[in-house]
Design a protein around this motif. Structure first.
Motif, short mmCIF file in Angstrom:
data_model
loop_
_atom_site.label_atom_id
_atom_site.label_comp_id
_atom_site.label_asym_id
_atom_site.label_seq_id
_atom_site.Cartn_x
_atom_site.Cartn_y
_atom_site.Cartn_z
N PHE A 36 15.77 -2.35 -1.06
CA PHE A 36 16.92 -2.93 -1.74
C PHE A 36 16.83 -4.47 -1.71
CE2 PHE A 36 21.32 -4.56 -1.60
CZ PHE A 36 21.76 -4.10 -2.83
N SER A 37 16.49 -5.02 -0.51
CA SER A 37 16.42 -6.49 -0.42
C SER A 37 15.27 -7.03 -1.29
CB SER A 37 16.26 -6.93 1.04
OG SER A 37 15.02 -6.49 1.53
N PHE A 38 14.17 -6.30 -1.38
CA PHE A 38 13.05 -6.70 -2.25
C PHE A 38 13.50 -6.75 -3.70
CE2 PHE A 38 8.73 -6.01 0.01
CZ PHE A 38 9.21 -6.67 1.13
N VAL A 39 14.20 -5.71 -4.11
CA VAL A 39 14.61 -5.61 -5.51
C VAL A 39 15.57 -6.76 -5.86
CG1 VAL A 39 15.95 -4.24 -7.16
CG2 VAL A 39 14.19 -3.15 -5.77
N THR A 40 16.57 -6.97 -4.99
CA THR A 40 17.57 -8.00 -5.30
C THR A 40 16.94 -9.39 -5.30
OG1 THR A 40 18.22 -7.84 -3.00
CG2 THR A 40 19.69 -6.82 -4.62
N SER A 41 16.14 -9.69 -4.25
CA SER A 41 15.55 -11.04 -4.21
C SER A 41 14.53 -11.21 -5.34
CB SER A 41 14.94 -11.33 -2.85
OG SER A 41 14.13 -10.25 -2.43
N GLY A 42 13.78 -10.15 -5.65
CA GLY A 42 12.82 -10.20 -6.76
C GLY A 42 13.53 -10.47 -8.07
N ALA A 43 14.66 -9.74 -8.29
CA ALA A 43 15.41 -9.89 -9.54
C ALA A 43 15.97 -11.30 -9.66
CB ALA A 43 16.52 -8.85 -9.60
N LEU A 78 7.56 -4.09 -5.95
CA LEU A 78 7.39 -3.57 -4.60
C LEU A 78 8.63 -2.79 -4.17
CD1 LEU A 78 4.88 -4.07 -2.87
CD2 LEU A 78 6.22 -5.71 -1.55
N GLY A 79 9.79 -3.42 -4.41
CA GLY A 79 11.07 -2.76 -4.06
C GLY A 79 11.25 -1.48 -4.84
N ALA A 80 10.93 -1.54 -6.14
CA ALA A 80 11.11 -0.37 -7.00
C ALA A 80 10.20 0.77 -6.55
CB ALA A 80 10.82 -0.73 -8.44
N SER A 81 8.96 0.43 -6.19
CA SER A 81 8.06 1.50 -5.75
C SER A 81 8.54 2.09 -4.42
CB SER A 81 6.62 0.98 -5.65
OG SER A 81 6.55 -0.04 -4.69
N GLY A 82 9.15 1.21 -3.58
CA GLY A 82 9.75 1.71 -2.33
C GLY A 82 10.81 2.74 -2.64
N PHE A 83 11.68 2.44 -3.56
CA PHE A 83 12.75 3.37 -3.97
C PHE A 83 12.18 4.66 -4.52
CE2 PHE A 83 16.09 -0.06 -4.17
CZ PHE A 83 16.90 0.55 -3.24
N TRP A 84 11.16 4.48 -5.37
CA TRP A 84 10.54 5.64 -6.02
C TRP A 84 9.96 6.59 -4.96
CZ3 TRP A 84 5.30 7.30 -6.61
CH2 TRP A 84 5.15 8.33 -7.52
N TRP A 85 9.27 6.02 -3.97
CA TRP A 85 8.69 6.80 -2.88
C TRP A 85 9.79 7.54 -2.09
CZ3 TRP A 85 9.29 6.53 2.47
CH2 TRP A 85 8.38 7.29 3.22
N VAL A 139 14.41 6.44 9.19
CA VAL A 139 13.32 5.80 8.44
C VAL A 139 13.76 5.56 6.98
CG1 VAL A 139 11.00 6.19 7.49
CG2 VAL A 139 11.46 6.66 9.89
N ILE A 140 14.44 6.55 6.42
CA ILE A 140 14.93 6.42 5.04
C ILE A 140 15.85 5.21 4.91
CG2 ILE A 140 16.50 7.51 3.35
CD1 ILE A 140 13.97 8.95 3.26
N ILE A 141 16.76 5.09 5.88
CA ILE A 141 17.72 3.98 5.83
C ILE A 141 16.99 2.64 5.93
CG2 ILE A 141 19.61 2.86 7.09
CD1 ILE A 141 20.59 5.75 7.75
N VAL A 142 16.03 2.54 6.86
CA VAL A 142 15.29 1.28 7.06
C VAL A 142 14.51 0.92 5.79
CG1 VAL A 142 13.39 0.20 8.31
CG2 VAL A 142 15.14 1.47 9.56
N ILE A 143 13.72 1.88 5.30
CA ILE A 143 12.91 1.62 4.11
C ILE A 143 13.80 1.35 2.89
CG2 ILE A 143 11.24 2.64 2.48
CD1 ILE A 143 9.91 3.97 4.84
N LEU A 173 7.96 -8.84 -6.20
CA LEU A 173 8.95 -8.29 -5.25
C LEU A 173 9.72 -7.13 -5.87
CD1 LEU A 173 10.47 -11.44 -3.49
CD2 LEU A 173 9.14 -9.61 -2.45
N LEU A 174 10.07 -7.30 -7.13
CA LEU A 174 10.83 -6.27 -7.86
C LEU A 174 10.03 -4.96 -7.90
CD1 LEU A 174 13.57 -6.41 -9.27
CD2 LEU A 174 12.38 -6.70 -11.43
#
Lengths: 184, 100
Positions: free
Chosen positions: A106-113, A152-159, A97-101, A149-150
């Protein structure tokens, strides 16, 4: 007393035992008597030497608790193995689950950036070249989508970090404990 | 000999009698009784104990058109015999002190 009389009496007196134990004990004495006779011993004399059926049963009953205790201990160890296995499976699922999330974040952060960078650059160039306001609104949309997106991705990482820090510590602790037990 | 001491020794003696080849009730009694007195009725609980602790496994084979139950020592059983070797040194120490 001959063999049949003895075995009959023994079997009858074993009525408080489980039928499998009853058969096993009767078979044990049946085999002993036959082996003794095959070895040239006198059947009646050998049976006399075995002692009374009551004494035989008392000897077995005295030892029953030992066998039951050993069996219970074995069951307990089996349960421990099961719980260790299910823990391991749990951790494997958690890592998956960690790897999937993690990859989604990661893809959210990069595409958002990249959306943010592209939107901002186009906005600046667009303002300089005084393009139509419709186009500028589109660029602004680009920027907001990027920011969204950025975040969202960042909050995913934070979680992820928050969750795995706790779990990782537990996992390490558990591995340490298991290794310690092996060493004992 | 003290009953408790004897019980402990008998378990190891029965295991030792299975060290080289599988055996059956009557022969185990004959082999062990050369060293220590053992009766038919005491052997049965000992065999059950050894089986419960996974020191021996059992199987039945036909002999003279009847089934005979054989006892086979396991790796754990062999390990138990080796452990008793270190017990020997401790017992020796105890008796050296007692008989001093």
């Amino acid at each position: 007393m001959n063999k049949y009389e003895f075995l009959y009496k023994l079997n009858k007196n074993l009525d408080s035992f489980k039928s499998s134990d009853r058969d096993e004990i009767t078979h044990y004495y049946d085999e002993l008597i036959q082996d003794a006779v095959d070895n040239g011993e006198n059947e009646d004399a050998f049976i006399d030497r075995l002692g009374s059926v009551e004494t035989i049963i008392r000897t077995i009953k005295k030892d029953d608790t030992f066998v039951t205790n050993v069996k219970e201990k074995k069951d307990f160890e089996l349960r421990k193995v099961f719980s260790a296995t299910s823990k391991l499976v749990g951790y494997a699922i958690f890592v998956f689950v960690i790897i999937v999330i993690g990859s989604i974040a990661f893809s959210f952060v990069t595409s958002g950036a990249s959306l943010l960078v592209v939107g901002t650059t186009r906005m600046i160039i667009g303002i300089k070249n005084s393009v139509s306001s419709m186009t500028l609104i589109m660029y602004a949309g680009n920027i907001f989508l990027g920011i969204g997106l950025l975040l969202l991705g960042a909050s995913g990482f934070w979680w992820l970090i928050k969750q795995s820090k706790d779990k990782l510590e537990k996992l390490l602790e558990w591995i340490q404990k298991t290794l310690d037990k092996r060493g004992e | 000999m003290d009953i408790q001491l004897k019980k402990g020794f008998l378990e190891i003696l029965v295991l030792a009698s299975l060290k080289n080849e599988d055996s059956y009730g009557y022969r185990i009694i004959q082999d062990v009784s050369e060293i220590m007195e053992i009766s038919e009725s005491t052997l049965y609980p000992i065999l059950k104990r050894l089986e419960a602790q996974d020191f021996v496994t059992t199987y039945s084979t036909e002999y003279n058109s009847r089934l005979r139950k054989y006892y086979k020592i396991t790796k754990l059983g062999l390990q138990k015999i080796r452990e008793s070797e270190s017990d020997f040194l401790e017992i020796k120490k105890i008796y050296d002190y007692i008989l001093k």
